[in-house]
Design an enzyme around this catalytic site. Structure first.
Site, short mmCIF file in Angstrom:
data_model
loop_
_atom_site.label_atom_id
_atom_site.label_comp_id
_atom_site.label_asym_id
_atom_site.label_seq_id
_atom_site.Cartn_x
_atom_site.Cartn_y
_atom_site.Cartn_z
N HIS A 24 -3.70 0.92 3.27
CA HIS A 24 -3.37 1.70 4.47
C HIS A 24 -3.67 3.17 4.29
O HIS A 24 -2.80 4.03 4.55
CB HIS A 24 -1.87 1.55 4.80
CG HIS A 24 -1.54 0.42 5.70
ND1 HIS A 24 -0.26 -0.07 5.81
CD2 HIS A 24 -2.30 -0.33 6.52
CE1 HIS A 24 -0.26 -1.08 6.65
NE2 HIS A 24 -1.48 -1.26 7.10
N HIS A 80 -4.15 -11.12 14.33
CA HIS A 80 -3.94 -9.66 14.18
C HIS A 80 -5.30 -8.98 14.05
O HIS A 80 -6.18 -9.47 13.35
CB HIS A 80 -3.08 -9.44 12.93
CG HIS A 80 -2.71 -8.04 12.62
ND1 HIS A 80 -2.61 -7.04 13.56
CD2 HIS A 80 -2.39 -7.45 11.43
CE1 HIS A 80 -2.25 -5.91 12.96
NE2 HIS A 80 -2.13 -6.13 11.67
N GLU A 82 -5.96 -5.92 12.72
CA GLU A 82 -6.18 -4.98 11.61
C GLU A 82 -7.27 -5.50 10.66
O GLU A 82 -7.36 -6.70 10.39
CB GLU A 82 -4.87 -4.70 10.87
CG GLU A 82 -4.96 -3.44 10.03
CD GLU A 82 -3.60 -2.87 9.61
OE1 GLU A 82 -2.57 -3.53 9.80
OE2 GLU A 82 -3.60 -1.73 9.08
N ASP A 84 -7.95 -5.72 7.59
CA ASP A 84 -7.75 -6.56 6.40
C ASP A 84 -7.70 -8.04 6.76
O ASP A 84 -7.79 -8.90 5.88
CB ASP A 84 -6.51 -6.13 5.60
CG ASP A 84 -5.26 -5.98 6.42
OD1 ASP A 84 -5.37 -5.64 7.61
OD2 ASP A 84 -4.15 -6.19 5.89
N HIS A 146 3.07 -6.20 13.21
CA HIS A 146 3.47 -4.81 13.36
C HIS A 146 2.52 -3.98 14.24
O HIS A 146 2.67 -2.76 14.30
CB HIS A 146 3.60 -4.15 11.97
CG HIS A 146 2.29 -3.99 11.25
ND1 HIS A 146 1.86 -2.78 10.81
CD2 HIS A 146 1.34 -4.86 10.92
CE1 HIS A 146 0.68 -2.91 10.21
NE2 HIS A 146 0.36 -4.17 10.26
N ASP A 165 1.09 -10.83 9.06
CA ASP A 165 1.70 -9.86 8.13
C ASP A 165 3.18 -10.15 7.83
O ASP A 165 3.67 -9.84 6.73
CB ASP A 165 1.59 -8.45 8.71
CG ASP A 165 0.23 -7.81 8.46
OD1 ASP A 165 -0.38 -8.10 7.43
OD2 ASP A 165 -0.21 -7.02 9.31
N TYR A 193 7.21 -4.51 0.87
CA TYR A 193 6.40 -4.70 2.08
C TYR A 193 7.23 -4.40 3.32
O TYR A 193 6.79 -3.70 4.24
CB TYR A 193 5.90 -6.15 2.10
CG TYR A 193 4.79 -6.41 3.07
CD1 TYR A 193 3.46 -6.32 2.67
CD2 TYR A 193 5.05 -6.75 4.38
CE1 TYR A 193 2.43 -6.56 3.56
CE2 TYR A 193 4.03 -6.99 5.28
CZ TYR A 193 2.73 -6.89 4.86
OH TYR A 193 1.72 -7.13 5.75
N HIS A 226 -0.64 -12.19 3.52
CA HIS A 226 -0.70 -11.50 2.23
C HIS A 226 0.26 -12.20 1.27
O HIS A 226 1.39 -12.54 1.66
CB HIS A 226 -0.24 -10.04 2.34
CG HIS A 226 -1.13 -9.17 3.17
ND1 HIS A 226 -2.40 -8.83 2.82
CD2 HIS A 226 -0.89 -8.55 4.36
CE1 HIS A 226 -2.93 -8.04 3.74
NE2 HIS A 226 -2.03 -7.87 4.70
FE1 FEO Z 1 -1.43 -5.26 9.64
FE2 FEO Z 1 -2.23 -6.91 6.75
O1 FEO Z 1 -2.55 -5.92 8.31
#
Ligand code: FEO
Length: 395
Positions: A24, A80, A82, A84, A146, A165, A193, A226
């Site tokens: 991030h 999601h 994002e 990643d 998120h 996430d 996290y 993750h």
């Molecule tokens: Fe919100 Fe693992 O990305």
């Protein structure tokens, strides 16, 4: 990481990132690396749930190829936007251009604004279903867990929740399940996290967990995007999330300070002595030398925070200023906060630290302690008493 079967006809095809140490944009240190998880469901129709970070696209594709030719993928569920989790999409879509992507309306918009792909996209909402054959996938929008686009995917036939996430950990390990890894490290990474990513969203998280509980759906496995998969006792991480989201704390105080020539450090040590003498646990951090991600993790369950800084140019020092900027964003409501610091002539650090957190939901009303130059014996006693009294007024 090669593909592994996590359930009959369901495979984990994601990747391990052993080397990543900052995440991030350097807001999160990942001392144990991370993983980008992706799940392949092979039924009459084939669905892939989430992809991986772009630099690992080829590894994902090789993992998929070990199970099915990528061109056979019918659906890609994008829980999601994002990067990643979506970064491998452009490479993958070249191999399965007819695959339909499913996600929320915000996901559709977000993916377009990331990749500008001309892809077949189906917007889904909470309760929508996707029939794969023997299995069905159902979707649950999870905005602000998120990002606004976030969504959970659930497979009722396997009681499998894939919440992206949520319930994740930045934790690269050879073991891919919760029962195959060190339990202290696992829970430490799950807490880290939550503290560093989800803490300010606690009220949304609590409502979402209550919503899922009202649905009364069985959850035998939680496969986040993750870290490891929760299969031994998924209730353990759900209960931990409830505890953190409710802001349940321990009798513990975090003292975080920055010092120019050591006077503020002397104050911090005496304050910590005073806290200990009151029978309250204390963790002391020199902010300029410490891992900020770790401090925030320890703050998650602490009742009080004390921040210290020497005065420099009528202000606090830069490392504590940057740290308080992060704390402000976490909105750690319900916590008691105090301030201290040394100064040479005009002062200003204590006032500026108070100012920095005044709108962050913490109680900053306790008068701070400022001491000119080096604290003498009496002033050190004042610091001890400040810590001692602060510890005694905690809820
Ligand atoms: Fe919100 Fe693992 O990305």
């Amino acid at each position: 990481m090669s593909a592994i079967k996590i359930l009959p006809d369901i495979y984990s095809v994601g990747v391990l990132d052993w080397g990543v140490r900052n995440f991030h944009g350097h807001t999160y240190t990942t001392q144990r690396g991370s993983t980008y998880n992706s799940y392949l469901i092979v039924d009459e129709k084939i669905a892939l749930v989430d992809t991986v970070y772009g630099p690992f696209a080829q590894e994902l594709i090789e993992n998929i190829k070990a199970i099915v030719p990528p061109e056979k993928i019918d659906y890609i569920i994008a829980n999601h936007v994002e990067t990643d989790h979506s970064g491998a999409l452009p490479s993958l879509m070249q191999l399965c251009p007819k695959a339909k992507i499913l996600g929320t309306a915000k996901c559709k918009d977000g993916l377009y604004k990331h990749y500008y792909g001309n892809w077949d996209f189906q917007v889904v909402k909470t309760g929508d279903k996707l029939e794969l054959g023997k299995r069905t996938l159902t979707f649950l929008e999870a905005p602000m867990i998120h990002w606004p686009d976030s969504m959970f995917t659930y497979c009722p036939q396997d009681a499998l929740l894939m919440p992206n996430d949520a319930f994740g950990q930045h934790y690269a390990t050879a073991g891919r399940f919760d029962d195959q890894v060190d339990q202290c490290s696992l829970m430490d990474e799950a807490e880290k996290y939550y503290a560093n990513i989800l803490w300010p969203l606690s009220s949304v998280i609590l409502k979402k967990i209550e919503e899922v509980q009202r649905l009364n759906i069985p959850i035998k496995m939680i496969a986040p995007s993750h870290g490891v998969i929760w299969r031994k006792d998924p209730g353990r991480i759900i209960n931990s999330y409830i505890t953190w989201a409710k802001g349940q704390t321990n009798k513990k105080i975090i003292v975080a300070y920055e010092t120019m020539w050591g006077a503020t450090e002397k104050m911090a040590r005496q304050i910590a002595e005073g806290i200990s003498a009151a029978g309250v646990e204390v963790n002391l951090y020199n902010i300029a030398e410490s891992d900020r991600t770790e401090i925030i993790t320890r703050m998650l369950t602490a009742q009080g925070f004390l921040f210290g800084s020497s005065t420099h140019d009528n202000d606090m020092l830069p490392n504590i200023a940057a740290f308080l900027e992060i704390v402000k964003g976490l909105k750690p409501k319900g916590r008691q906060v105090g301030f201290f610091g040394s100064y040479g002539w005009a002062g200003g650090a204590v006032k500026e630290m108070q100012e920095a957190l005044k709108d962050s939901g913490v109680d900053t009303s306790i008068p701070g302690v400022s001491i000119k130059y080096i604290p003498d014996k009496e002033e050190l006693k004042t610091c001890f008493e400040f810590g001692n009294q602060f510890a005694r007024i905690l809820r």
